[in-house]
Design a protein around this motif. Sequence first.
Motif, PDB file in Angstrom:
ATOM      1  N   GLU A 139      -7.347   1.427 -10.661  1.00 53.33           N
ATOM      2  CA  GLU A 139      -7.479   1.444 -11.965  1.00 53.33           C
ATOM      3  C   GLU A 139      -8.778   0.810 -12.440  1.00 53.33           C
ATOM      4  N   ASP A 140      -9.515  -0.080 -11.710  1.00 53.89           N
ATOM      5  CA  ASP A 140     -10.628  -0.702 -12.265  1.00 53.89           C
ATOM      6  C   ASP A 140     -11.974   0.016 -11.419  1.00 53.89           C
ATOM      7  N   ALA A 141     -11.564   1.124 -10.668  1.00 51.83           N
ATOM      8  CA  ALA A 141     -12.612   1.835 -10.073  1.00 51.83           C
ATOM      9  C   ALA A 141     -13.596   1.037  -9.194  1.00 51.83           C
ATOM     10  N   ASP A 142     -12.981   0.007  -8.490  1.00 52.94           N
ATOM     11  CA  ASP A 142     -14.002  -0.738  -7.482  1.00 52.94           C
ATOM     12  C   ASP A 142     -13.414  -0.305  -5.996  1.00 52.94           C
ATOM     13  N   GLY A 143     -13.205   0.698  -5.913  1.00 50.31           N
ATOM     14  CA  GLY A 143     -12.998   1.371  -4.437  1.00 50.31           C
ATOM     15  C   GLY A 143     -11.733   0.751  -3.710  1.00 50.31           C
ATOM     16  N   GLN A 144     -10.868  -0.194  -4.312  1.00 47.88           N
ATOM     17  CA  GLN A 144      -9.772  -0.794  -3.779  1.00 47.88           C
ATOM     18  C   GLN A 144      -8.558  -0.468  -4.607  1.00 47.88           C
ATOM     19  N   ALA A 145      -7.692  -0.150  -3.835  1.00 49.05           N
ATOM     20  CA  ALA A 145      -6.192   0.165  -4.463  1.00 49.05           C
ATOM     21  C   ALA A 145      -5.832  -1.170  -5.042  1.00 49.05           C
ATOM     22  N   ASP A 146      -5.188  -1.223  -6.350  1.00 46.42           N
ATOM     23  CA  ASP A 146      -4.506  -2.188  -7.146  1.00 46.42           C
ATOM     24  C   ASP A 146      -3.087  -2.376  -6.532  1.00 46.42           C
ATOM     25  N   ALA A 147      -2.928  -3.452  -5.868  1.00 46.74           N
ATOM     26  CA  ALA A 147      -1.452  -3.793  -5.429  1.00 46.74           C
ATOM     27  C   ALA A 147      -0.519  -3.883  -6.898  1.00 46.74           C
ATOM     28  N   ALA A 148      -1.354  -4.264  -8.064  1.00 49.54           N
ATOM     29  CA  ALA A 148      -0.307  -4.467  -9.112  1.00 49.54           C
ATOM     30  C   ALA A 148       0.118  -3.080  -9.842  1.00 49.54           C
TER      31      ALA A 148
END
Length: 147
Positions: A24-33
């Motif tokens: 969601e935050d486009a940081d290249g990491q999946a958001d566990a939340a």
Amino acid sequence: MSYAVPSDIRDAWGERIFLALADEDADGQADAARLAPALAAASAEIDGYVGARHRLPLPSRPEQLRRPCVDIAVYRLATNGSLVTEEMRQRYEDAVAFLDKVAKGMVVLDVVDPNADPEDATAGQGARPIVSGGPERIFTRQGMSEL
């Protein structure tokens, strides 16, 4: 119990779609939340079908439920973000059709209950015994003719 984990989504759909759905935050990491609730909701949907045949919670995590869990979670994630493709919709419908077969008893799950008796063929399947008989009859022909 969730029938799949986030890495199952990545393995089934690839990194690009995985991040499109979960970052969601486009940081290249999946958001566990974002992923955990989707997988929990998909597992709850699966339990709605599986519960028709098996006691819940299941004593083990059947491998057959991993793919439907992934496909349901992906469809739900994509629907929320307006990213649904025809393949996602088809996989979701296939998952629901599979689960419907589980509910109707047309598909048997590999449910292993570590506490079950190995001789019991119905262990883990939520089978109920067939009961025949009952109390003695109150009104019989002989009893009625005596009145």
